[in-house]
Design an enzyme around this catalytic site. Structure first.
Site, mmCIF file in Angstrom:
data_model
loop_
_atom_site.group_PDB
_atom_site.id
_atom_site.type_symbol
_atom_site.label_atom_id
_atom_site.label_comp_id
_atom_site.label_asym_id
_atom_site.label_seq_id
_atom_site.Cartn_x
_atom_site.Cartn_y
_atom_site.Cartn_z
ATOM 1 N N GLN A 14 0.802 -1.215 0.000
ATOM 2 C CA GLN A 14 0.000 0.000 0.000
ATOM 3 C C GLN A 14 0.836 1.267 0.000
ATOM 4 O O GLN A 14 0.314 2.359 -0.242
ATOM 5 C CB GLN A 14 -0.930 0.018 1.220
ATOM 6 C CG GLN A 14 -0.214 0.173 2.557
ATOM 7 C CD GLN A 14 -1.134 -0.025 3.750
ATOM 8 O OE1 GLN A 14 -1.693 -1.101 3.933
ATOM 9 N NE2 GLN A 14 -1.274 1.013 4.564
ATOM 10 N N CYS B 237 -5.204 0.427 3.674
ATOM 11 C CA CYS B 237 -5.330 -1.002 3.977
ATOM 12 C C CYS B 237 -6.751 -1.513 3.754
ATOM 13 O O CYS B 237 -6.955 -2.656 3.347
ATOM 14 C CB CYS B 237 -4.900 -1.270 5.412
ATOM 15 S SG CYS B 237 -5.844 -0.362 6.658
ATOM 16 N N HIS C 176 -6.293 -1.482 11.584
ATOM 17 C CA HIS C 176 -5.658 -1.990 10.361
ATOM 18 C C HIS C 176 -6.531 -3.081 9.752
ATOM 19 O O HIS C 176 -6.966 -4.000 10.459
ATOM 20 C CB HIS C 176 -4.276 -2.543 10.690
ATOM 21 C CG HIS C 176 -3.447 -2.898 9.497
ATOM 22 N ND1 HIS C 176 -3.330 -2.077 8.388
ATOM 23 C CD2 HIS C 176 -2.681 -3.995 9.222
ATOM 24 C CE1 HIS C 176 -2.529 -2.647 7.503
ATOM 25 N NE2 HIS C 176 -2.133 -3.811 7.977
#
Length: 460
Positions: free
Chosen positions: A265, A271, A407
């Site tokens: 990324q 993410c 995340h």
């Protein structure tokens, strides 16, 4: 360890907290009985639990033991205090601290019921370390000069050498000598922090030098993580139907061709887009027989509900894919790592989805769903991942709270290593992080909130 000492020692992992070295229990704090043969069996059981999953040569050995036993209706309850001697560390990228004693002081609560031992509680910490973590120290004070303690001097030389290797390995360049010195000081503090995380992990994970080791904690969180996962309410999705078939003992979609290569990324908190495209890639493969690498950049540019590199939610991304009319491939709509004008073309879309579903928080049911239906989009608390190298991570729950997820990643499989259950997790930080881009997290304990935001697209 007394509970308040443990709390203070844990707080030393967080910004602005003063480090508190682990110290033995104060005399008179608890009436410990002298060691007796009756204590040896539960102490050896506790040692086996401590060493579970460790390779030969890295296992601790039992030192002194003292404690007491209380009889209960269920059996015998042992309260033990024991020292464990750790072998010297052999991985120079993991153990950089000059620890003067390889000794851990542990307290255990063990129940013996019908001849079977059950570990109820375990608290362990190093008896003594020589390195402090003072965030207000200058570079010169953190990296001692020649007239300093020889142990500290050795640490200084080792850190400097490892930092040079880090700079060469990851092709780092800094704008000035002052910037390089600052990054060296950040790197040194991060090594202290990584070893504290190492000491508290209950799995087999190893923490040390990674490509993020010259970033402050604040920089890492701002650039690579996704605070919207915990700050924004997730869009309600319908619940997936429960499956009746039990989960197989292990499963890995990588071996069955349903997972694309690990992606990166970059310096962008995207993410959420990678987690969703990974899920859709798997769903399309299982339902259409073709594995395509799909475009995360399309979501950054065209999902107007989420915030591109500032974060997003998988639930919003599924809706965006449906409204747009599908996803283009990575080749047709390549990743740039920053938001730009939406250039999606419905005629170029190669994949579509019909719906999205929320999955159970029961990890057995998640495993059964994964094995039958494909990889799963999940969100986790990324505590410790800045320094994760390999192994099965199992952080203490207070340090990796399920309420602080930040995340988004992809569950692609599960299994056991040395009798430790794990989730195999595809990350989006490139193949030069973790185990070739993958993270392994303890399964069955709700570790780091892995079960709190599980979802999938639906392809008919």
């Amino acid at each position: 360890m007394a509970s308040w000492l443990l709390l203070l020692w844990l707080l030393a992992l967080f910004p602005g907290a003063a480090p508190v070295p682990f110290k033995p229990r104060a005399a008179g704090a608890r009436a410990w009985e002298p060691s007796s043969p009756e204590l040896l069996a539960p102490a050896r059981f506790a040692l086996d639990e401590y060493n579970r999953g460790r390779a030969a040569g890295s296992r601790a050995v039992l030192g002194t033991v003292r404690g007491r036993v209380r009889r209960t209706a269920q059996g015998s309850l042992y309260s033990l205090e024991a020292t464990l001697e750790e072998p010297p560390c052999k991985d120079p990228l993991v153990c950089l601290l000059p620890v003067s004693k390889k000794t851990m002081l542990c307290t255990f609560e063990i129940l013996n019921e019908l001849g079977k031992h059950i570990l109820l509680r375990r608290d362990c910490g190093p008896v003594d370390t020589k390195v402090t973590d003072n965030r207000n120290e200058s570079v010169s004070s953190f990296l001692p000069q020649l007239n300093s303690d020889p142990l500290q001097q050795d640490f200084s030389m080792k850190i400097t050498s490892v930092f040079k290797d880090f700079v060469a390995t990851y092709n780092r360049t800094y704008e000035s000598e002052e910037e390089a010195q600052w990054r060296l000081s950040v790197f040194a503090r991060n090594m202290v922090r990584a070893q504290k995380i190492q000491a508290l992990d209950r799995g087999t994970a190893q923490y040390g030098v990674t490509k993020f080791s010259d970033l402050t904690e604040e920089e890492f969180h701002t650039i690579y993580l996704n605070p919207l996962l915990r700050e924004e309410p997730s869009k309600k999705m319908r619940l997936a139907k429960s499956l009746t078939d039990p989960a197989p003992p292990e499963w890995d979609w990588r071996k069955k061709g349903a997972v694309t290569e690990v992606k990166d990324q970059g310096m962008c908190g995207s993410c959420w887009a990678f987690s969703v495209t990974g899920n859709v890639e798997g769903q399309w493969f299982l339902n259409r027989g073709t594995l395509l690498s799909l475009s995360e950049q399309e979501l950054l540019d065209c999902d107007k509900v989420d915030k591109a590199c500032l974060g997003g939610l998988p639930s919003n991304a599924y809706t965006a894919i449906e409204k747009l009319g599908g996803l283009e491939t990575e080749d047709d709509y390549s990743y740039q790592g920053h938001v730009q004008a939406c250039s999606f073309s419905a005629q170029m879309a190669k994949v579509y989805i019909n719906d999205s579903v929320e999955l159970s928080q029961n990890e057995q049911k998640l495993a059964a769903w994964l094995a039958q239906k494909g990889p799963i989009s999940v969100a986790i608390n990324a505590f410790g991942m800045q320094f994760y190298r390999h192994g099965i991570a199992h952080p203490l729950r207070p340090l990796c709270s399920p309420w602080l997820i930040d995340h988004a990643v992809l569950l692609v499989g599960y299994g056991n290593r040395s009798n430790i259950p794990f989730w195999a997790i595809k990350n989006s930080w490139g193949s030069d992080w973790g185990e070739e881009g993958y993270y392994y997290l303890h399964r069955g304990s709700g570790a780091c909130g892995v079960n709190t935001m599980a979802s999938s697209a639906v392809v008919n």
